[in-house]
Design a protein around this motif. Structure first.
Motif, mmCIF file in Angstrom:
data_model
loop_
_atom_site.group_PDB
_atom_site.id
_atom_site.type_symbol
_atom_site.label_atom_id
_atom_site.label_comp_id
_atom_site.label_asym_id
_atom_site.label_seq_id
_atom_site.Cartn_x
_atom_site.Cartn_y
_atom_site.Cartn_z
ATOM 1 N N UNK A 1 0.823 -1.210 0.000
ATOM 2 C CA UNK A 1 0.000 0.000 0.000
ATOM 3 C C UNK A 1 0.854 1.256 0.000
ATOM 4 N N UNK A 2 1.963 1.239 0.723
ATOM 5 C CA UNK A 2 2.828 2.417 0.739
ATOM 6 C C UNK A 2 3.427 2.659 -0.647
ATOM 7 N N UNK A 3 3.865 1.608 -1.306
ATOM 8 C CA UNK A 3 4.476 1.748 -2.629
ATOM 9 C C UNK A 3 3.497 2.331 -3.639
ATOM 10 N N UNK A 4 2.212 2.045 -3.484
ATOM 11 C CA UNK A 4 1.213 2.669 -4.355
ATOM 12 C C UNK A 4 1.319 4.194 -4.292
ATOM 13 N N UNK A 5 1.589 4.737 -3.112
ATOM 14 C CA UNK A 5 1.635 6.198 -2.967
ATOM 15 C C UNK A 5 2.914 6.786 -3.560
ATOM 16 N N UNK B 1 -14.472 6.326 -2.791
ATOM 17 C CA UNK B 1 -13.091 6.714 -2.478
ATOM 18 C C UNK B 1 -13.185 7.954 -1.599
ATOM 19 N N UNK B 2 -13.103 7.769 -0.296
ATOM 20 C CA UNK B 2 -13.269 8.862 0.665
ATOM 21 C C UNK B 2 -12.269 8.682 1.805
ATOM 22 N N UNK B 3 -12.180 9.710 2.668
ATOM 23 C CA UNK B 3 -11.348 9.596 3.866
ATOM 24 C C UNK B 3 -9.891 9.945 3.628
ATOM 25 N N UNK B 4 -9.624 11.000 2.849
ATOM 26 C CA UNK B 4 -8.246 11.363 2.527
ATOM 27 C C UNK B 4 -7.723 12.510 3.376
ATOM 28 N N UNK B 5 -8.465 12.905 4.409
ATOM 29 C CA UNK B 5 -8.065 14.044 5.223
ATOM 30 C C UNK B 5 -6.675 13.892 5.795
ATOM 31 N N UNK B 6 -5.899 14.985 5.727
ATOM 32 C CA UNK B 6 -4.583 15.011 6.350
ATOM 33 C C UNK B 6 -3.446 14.565 5.458
ATOM 34 N N UNK B 7 -3.757 13.892 4.352
ATOM 35 C CA UNK B 7 -2.686 13.390 3.487
ATOM 36 C C UNK B 7 -3.332 12.981 2.175
ATOM 37 N N UNK B 8 -3.543 13.961 1.286
ATOM 38 C CA UNK B 8 -4.470 13.698 0.201
ATOM 39 C C UNK B 8 -3.930 13.550 -1.198
ATOM 40 N N UNK B 9 -2.854 14.249 -1.579
ATOM 41 C CA UNK B 9 -2.531 14.327 -2.997
ATOM 42 C C UNK B 9 -2.141 12.980 -3.588
ATOM 43 N N UNK B 10 -1.172 12.302 -3.019
ATOM 44 C CA UNK B 10 -0.783 10.999 -3.570
ATOM 45 C C UNK B 10 -1.874 9.942 -3.362
ATOM 46 N N UNK B 11 -2.465 9.831 -2.160
ATOM 47 C CA UNK B 11 -3.502 8.809 -1.988
ATOM 48 C C UNK B 11 -4.738 8.997 -2.871
ATOM 49 N N UNK B 12 -5.144 10.246 -3.158
ATOM 50 C CA UNK B 12 -6.284 10.406 -4.060
ATOM 51 C C UNK B 12 -5.906 9.979 -5.477
ATOM 52 N N UNK B 13 -4.668 10.219 -5.867
ATOM 53 C CA UNK B 13 -4.202 9.745 -7.166
ATOM 54 C C UNK B 13 -4.215 8.217 -7.196
ATOM 55 N N UNK B 14 -3.780 7.596 -6.102
ATOM 56 C CA UNK B 14 -3.852 6.132 -5.982
ATOM 57 C C UNK B 14 -5.280 5.653 -6.186
ATOM 58 N N UNK B 15 -6.222 6.303 -5.519
ATOM 59 C CA UNK B 15 -7.611 5.837 -5.580
ATOM 60 C C UNK B 15 -8.161 5.929 -6.994
ATOM 61 N N UNK C 1 -9.391 -3.896 -6.732
ATOM 62 C CA UNK C 1 -8.769 -3.067 -5.700
ATOM 63 C C UNK C 1 -7.993 -3.997 -4.762
ATOM 64 N N UNK C 2 -6.754 -3.654 -4.414
ATOM 65 C CA UNK C 2 -5.974 -4.534 -3.521
ATOM 66 C C UNK C 2 -6.742 -4.913 -2.263
ATOM 67 N N UNK C 3 -6.655 -6.174 -1.941
ATOM 68 C CA UNK C 3 -7.430 -6.726 -0.820
ATOM 69 C C UNK C 3 -7.104 -6.040 0.495
ATOM 70 N N UNK C 4 -5.889 -5.508 0.634
ATOM 71 C CA UNK C 4 -5.487 -4.871 1.899
ATOM 72 C C UNK C 4 -6.393 -3.712 2.274
ATOM 73 N N UNK C 5 -6.990 -3.020 1.284
ATOM 74 C CA UNK C 5 -7.867 -1.895 1.605
ATOM 75 C C UNK C 5 -9.149 -2.344 2.306
ATOM 76 N N UNK C 6 -9.489 -3.630 2.175
ATOM 77 C CA UNK C 6 -10.682 -4.132 2.854
ATOM 78 C C UNK C 6 -10.535 -4.068 4.377
#
Length: 362
Positions: free
Chosen positions: A29-33, A292-306, A320-325
């Motif tokens: 998940x980190x590498x996605x960002x 795709x919600x809940x990006x508060x506090x750290x948004x630019x890369x994670x919203x691009x991921x989503x 979608x990667x199973x880890x997000x479940x």
């Protein structure tokens, strides 16, 4: 309400991500960002987006006189996530940031910062140029199932859609409660000084963006026109600009008292969406609505991921990667959730203040 920092990670601390998911899925998940950071750079270049991109990295400045905090973080990022944050000793950092508040730092070289609205407008222009249609000022008022898809109703008409993505922020519209009730609307505040000219270097003599090691941290960056953009604090209160300017000016002067006579020209706030678990919620509901919600506090890369993940899932390319479940649509309990969030923030502020006082020189 976005500070324009573009770097890896999520609002959830990387150590907690590792604890919850284990080494393999956490690193996935980190590498996605970090891949998203590279993708955003590529898009800026490919589409010629003029968004004041400054490729000068980001500094994590240590508020506490405890070198072990930085070393623990550096080793975690290197050993578990494969990224090398470079140590910055106290003397070197003091030459870049003219304050006595910091005790060394870590430099994330691959990060950058930019004007987020200009970037979004540039991406929208690229979508339109490719044939995509974007309809502004047409909020969906109701969403209901219809056949194998949905009917999205607006004030001036309705759209039959095979796929629907709920990707709003912290502003609830009571259109799809299952998603909207899973996020807390939390306010954050930002201000910009007047242009400082050569005086900027009296406080900030680096082009990097900066944030610090407190839970309730400041985040700020020098702008191309020599202003300082300064953000910080979270609250359940969406304050007026004058109040925001007073609060953030006080925070600025705690770090850079030499700027006491500098004027604040702009101040604003806005609502971000936070999940209780502090991770973005990316997936599909049982009734077929993507979210795709809940990006508060750290948004630019994670919203691009989503965006990348949902596009791939909707097109059938890959799920979608199973880890997000592990970070689903958890209920936030409305007013009680907001009260709990404010109490948590106040508690962590007090903890930071106590830790700083213990380490203060006598």
């Amino acid at each position: 309400r976005n500070g324009g920092f573009v770097f890896g990670g999520y609002s959830l601390d990387c150590a907690d991500l590792l604890k919850i998911l284990g080494p393999v899925r956490a690193r996935e998940l980190y590498t996605l960002t970090t891949d998203a950071v590279d993708l955003m750079r590529q898009r800026i270049a490919r589409y010629g987006i003029d968004c004041d991109a400054t490729h000068a990295g980001v500094i994590l400045a240590n508020w506490f006189d405890e070198p072990a905090r930085l070393e623990t973080q550096r080793r975690l990022m290197r050993d578990s996530f494969g990224v090398d944050w470079e140590p910055v000793d106290a003397a070197t950092l003091a030459a870049q940031l003219k304050t006595r508040r910091y005790h060394g730092g870590l430099f994330e070289r691959n990060a950058f910062h930019f004007h987020p609205l200009k970037y979004v407008v540039g991406v929208a222009a690229a979508v339109a140029a490719a044939g995509g249609q974007i309809y502004e000022h047409s909020p969906v008022l109701r969403l209901r199932p219809q056949g194998s898809g949905f009917l999205a109703e607006t004030a001036d008409g309705a759209i039959e859609a095979r796929q629907v993505v709920m990707a709003g922020g912290g502003y609830a519209r009571n259109v799809y409660p299952k998603v909207e009730r899973a996020v807390l609307p939390i306010a954050t505040y930002v201000m910009a000084t007047e242009p400082l000219g050569t005086r900027l270097a009296d406080a900030i003599d680096t082009a990097a963006a900066i944030y610090d090691t407190r839970f309730a941290f400041d985040y700020y960056r020098p702008l191309p026109d020599t202003r300082i953009l300064w953000g910080g604090r979270i609250s359940v209160l969406n304050r007026e600009p004058q109040a925001i300017a007073r609060l953030l000016r006080g925070d600025l002067l705690k770090v850079y008292p030499q700027l006491r006579d500098v004027r604040i020209e702009h101040a604003w706030g806005g609502l971000m969406s936070y999940a209780r678990h502090k991770m973005p919620q990316i997936g599909r509901s049982a009734d077929g609505v993507w979210y795709a919600v809940g990006f508060g506090g750290h948004g630019m890369a994670p919203t691009t991921v989503s965006g990348e993940l949902l596009a791939a899932a909707i097109s059938g390319e890959r799920p979608v990667p199973e880890a997000f479940a592990s970070f689903g649509l958890t209920p936030t309990f409305g007013t009680l959730g907001l009260a709990a969030a404010q109490l948590t923030y106040a508690t962590m502020q007090a903890r930071d203040a106590l830790a700083a006082r213990r380490r203060a020189p006598s």
